[in-house]
Write a protein that holds these residues in place. Structure first.
Motif, PDB file in Angstrom:
ATOM      1  N   LEU A 127       0.815  -1.208   0.000  1.00 49.65           N
ATOM      2  CA  LEU A 127       0.000   0.000   0.000  1.00 49.65           C
ATOM      3  C   LEU A 127       0.852   1.264   0.000  1.00 49.65           C
ATOM      4  CD1 LEU A 127      -2.812  -1.023   2.504  1.00 49.65           C
ATOM      5  CD2 LEU A 127      -2.987  -0.821   0.025  1.00 49.65           C
ATOM      6  N   VAL A 128       1.952   1.246   0.754  1.00 49.53           N
ATOM      7  CA  VAL A 128       2.841   2.418   0.790  1.00 49.53           C
ATOM      8  C   VAL A 128       3.442   2.676  -0.585  1.00 49.53           C
ATOM      9  CG1 VAL A 128       5.030   3.285   1.692  1.00 49.53           C
ATOM     10  CG2 VAL A 128       3.361   2.276   3.240  1.00 49.53           C
ATOM     11  N   SER A 129       3.859   1.634  -1.280  1.00 46.22           N
ATOM     12  CA  SER A 129       4.455   1.813  -2.611  1.00 46.22           C
ATOM     13  C   SER A 129       3.439   2.378  -3.594  1.00 46.22           C
ATOM     14  CB  SER A 129       5.009   0.483  -3.120  1.00 46.22           C
ATOM     15  OG  SER A 129       3.987  -0.465  -3.279  1.00 46.22           O
ATOM     16  N   ILE A 130       2.181   1.942  -3.502  1.00 46.21           N
ATOM     17  CA  ILE A 130       1.141   2.477  -4.384  1.00 46.21           C
ATOM     18  C   ILE A 130       0.869   3.942  -4.070  1.00 46.21           C
ATOM     19  CG2 ILE A 130      -1.328   2.373  -4.871  1.00 46.21           C
ATOM     20  CD1 ILE A 130      -1.224  -0.543  -4.935  1.00 46.21           C
ATOM     21  N   MET A 131       0.826   4.289  -2.784  1.00 47.27           N
ATOM     22  CA  MET A 131       0.586   5.680  -2.403  1.00 47.27           C
ATOM     23  C   MET A 131       1.705   6.584  -2.899  1.00 47.27           C
ATOM     24  SD  MET A 131      -0.860   5.077   1.469  1.00 47.27           S
ATOM     25  CE  MET A 131      -0.767   6.818   1.857  1.00 47.27           C
ATOM     26  N   LEU A 132       2.947   6.125  -2.801  1.00 43.85           N
ATOM     27  CA  LEU A 132       4.068   6.916  -3.308  1.00 43.85           C
ATOM     28  C   LEU A 132       3.987   7.104  -4.817  1.00 43.85           C
ATOM     29  CD1 LEU A 132       7.041   5.458  -1.224  1.00 43.85           C
ATOM     30  CD2 LEU A 132       6.021   7.739  -1.009  1.00 43.85           C
ATOM     31  N   LEU A 133       3.591   6.055  -5.528  1.00 40.93           N
ATOM     32  CA  LEU A 133       3.489   6.157  -6.976  1.00 40.93           C
ATOM     33  C   LEU A 133       2.351   7.081  -7.395  1.00 40.93           C
ATOM     34  CD1 LEU A 133       4.905   5.134  -9.462  1.00 40.93           C
ATOM     35  CD2 LEU A 133       3.427   3.129  -9.457  1.00 40.93           C
ATOM     36  N   ILE A 134       1.224   7.017  -6.701  1.00 39.58           N
ATOM     37  CA  ILE A 134       0.112   7.928  -6.987  1.00 39.58           C
ATOM     38  C   ILE A 134       0.517   9.362  -6.717  1.00 39.58           C
ATOM     39  CG2 ILE A 134      -2.196   8.615  -6.231  1.00 39.58           C
ATOM     40  CD1 ILE A 134      -2.806   5.670  -5.778  1.00 39.58           C
ATOM     41  N   ASN A 135       1.213   9.591  -5.613  1.00 39.98           N
ATOM     42  CA  ASN A 135       1.672  10.941  -5.296  1.00 39.98           C
ATOM     43  C   ASN A 135       2.656  11.448  -6.346  1.00 39.98           C
ATOM     44  OD1 ASN A 135       1.982  13.234  -3.346  1.00 39.98           O
ATOM     45  ND2 ASN A 135       4.088  12.486  -3.291  1.00 39.98           N
ATOM     46  N   SER A 136       3.517  10.562  -6.833  1.00 35.92           N
ATOM     47  CA  SER A 136       4.467  10.955  -7.876  1.00 35.92           C
ATOM     48  C   SER A 136       3.738  11.346  -9.155  1.00 35.92           C
ATOM     49  CB  SER A 136       5.442   9.812  -8.147  1.00 35.92           C
ATOM     50  OG  SER A 136       6.288  10.105  -9.234  1.00 35.92           O
TER      51      SER A 136
END
Length: 307
Positions: free
Chosen positions: A197-206
Motif C-alpha cells: 500500500l505504501v508503494s502504491i501511495m508513493l506512486l500515486i503521489n508521484s
C-alpha cells in the motif's frame, strides 16, 4: 438444485485452477529459458519467476487438497495430514504475499519521481537487494509456517491425549483455531500488505506531482513519463483489487467460517484463489517479453489447428 450448483462451482474452480497453473507455468518456463540462455535475470524477472514458481505450487497444493478432502469429508479433521497441508498452504501464501509486495516496490522505485535523499538511495540500492529479499522472504515465511504448524499440531495432540477427560482441551483447541491463528495470520500478512500500500501511495503521489508540473509548464500530458506512470498505476490498481480480495478471503478462510459441507464452500474457494489465477495474466499482458512469447504461441496453436 444444490447438487447441480455445487458441481457447477467445482467445475468453475477447476477451470480457474487450470488457467492459473498454465499461466504461472508459462511465466516460469519463459523466464527460466532466458535465465538458462543468458545466465542472469533482471530484478523484475527474478521477482516474476519466483512469484510464478511459488504460485504454481500453491495452486497445485490448494487444488489437490480441496478435491481430496471433498472426496473424504469424513476423514477431514485436524489430523496430521491436514496439518501438513496447512503447513504448505501458509508457507506458500506468505511467500507470494511478500513477492507481490517486492514487485510493487520495484515498480515504485523504477517509475516514481521523488527527490527525497532516502528514496533516491533506495532507488539505487533496491534492485541489488532483490535476490536477498526474495531469499529472506522464503526463510521468514518458512520459519513462521513451522511455528504455526508446531503450535497447532501440539494443540491437536493434547486433544487426542485428553479427549476422554473432558472437553476443556477441545474448547481451547477450537478457540485457538478460530481466534488465535487468524489474528496471527492477520498480523503476519499485514506487513507485506502495508509495504504494498505504501508503494502504491508513493506512486500515486508521484503521478499527481508530475501531472501538476506538466500542466503548470504547459507541456502535453502524453509525454513518456506520464504515460509510464499511468500504465503502472493501472497495473497496480488492478493488482491492488486482487491483492485486497485475496488478503480478506485468506483471513476469513483461516477462521474456518465456511466448512467443506457448506453450500458456499466452492464459490468461496474461487474467491480465495482468484488472485493466484487471474493476476498472472495481468503480468503477462503488461510485460513485453512475456506478451510477445504468448502471442507467438497462440499463432502457432492457431496454425496447428487450421492445418
Amino acid at each position: 438444485m444444490q447438487a447441480a450448483l455445487r458441481v457447477f462451482f467445482m467445475l468453475l474452480f477447476s477451470l480457474l485452477s487450470l488457467l492459473g497453473i498454465a499461466a504461472n507455468g508459462f511465466i516460469v518456463l519463459v523466464l527460466g529459458r532466458e535465465w538458462l540462455r543468458y545466465g542472469r535475470l533482471l530484478p523484475l524477472d527474478m521477482i516474476l519467476i519466483s512469484l510464478g514458481d511459488f504460485r504454481f505450487y500453491l495452486q497445485l497444493v490448494g487444488t489437490g487438497c480441496n478435491f481430496y478432502y471433498s472426496a473424504h469429508v469424513v476423514k477431514h479433521s485436524g489430523g496430521l495430514s491436514q496439518q501438513f497441508f496447512y503447513l504448505h498452504w501458509h508457507f506458500l501464501n506468505s511467500v507470494t504475499f511478500w513477492f507481490c509486495s517486492w514487485l510493487s516496490v520495484l515498480f515504485c522505485v523504477k517509475i516514481a519521481n521523488i527527490t527525497h535523499p532516502i528514496f533516491l538511495w533506495l532507488k539505487w540500492r533496491f534492485p541489488g537487494w532483490v535476490p536477498w529479499l526474495l531469499l529472506g522472504s522464503v526463510l521468514i515465511s518458512f520459519i513462521i509456517a513451522l511455528l504455526l504448524f508446531w503450535v497447532n499440531y501440539s494443540a491437536y495432540q493434547q486433544f487426542l491425549i485428553r479427549k476422554f477427560s473432558g472437553n476443556m482441551t477441545y474448547e481451547w483447541n477450537t478457540t485457538t483455531e478460530i481466534y488465535y491463528f487468524p489474528f496471527v495470520q492477520l498480523v503476519i500478512w499485514s506487513i507485506p500488505c502495508s509495504v504494498f500500500l505504501v508503494s502504491i501511495m508513493l506512486l500515486i503521489n508521484s503521478l499527481r506531482r508530475h501531472t501538476w508540473r506538466m500542466q503548470h509548464n504547459g507541456h502535453s500530458l502524453q509525454d513518456p513519463s506520464t504515460q509510464a506512470h499511468t500504465r503502472a498505476l493501472k497495473f497496480l490498481i488492478s493488482f491492488l483489487i486482487l491483492y485486497v480480495l485475496s488478503f480478506l478471503s485468506l483471513i476469513i478462510n483461516a477462521t474456518k467460517f465456511i466448512s467443506m459441507q457448506n453450500n458456499f464452500y466452492w464459490p468461496w474457494q474461487i474467491a480465495v484463489y482468484l488472485s493466484v489465477s487471474v493476476h498472472p495474466f495481468i503480468l503477462i499482458f503488461n510485460n513485453l517479453k512475456l506478451q510477445s512469447v504468448f502471442w507467438q504461441l497462440l499463432l502457432l496453436a492457431r496454425g496447428f489447428w487450421v492445418a
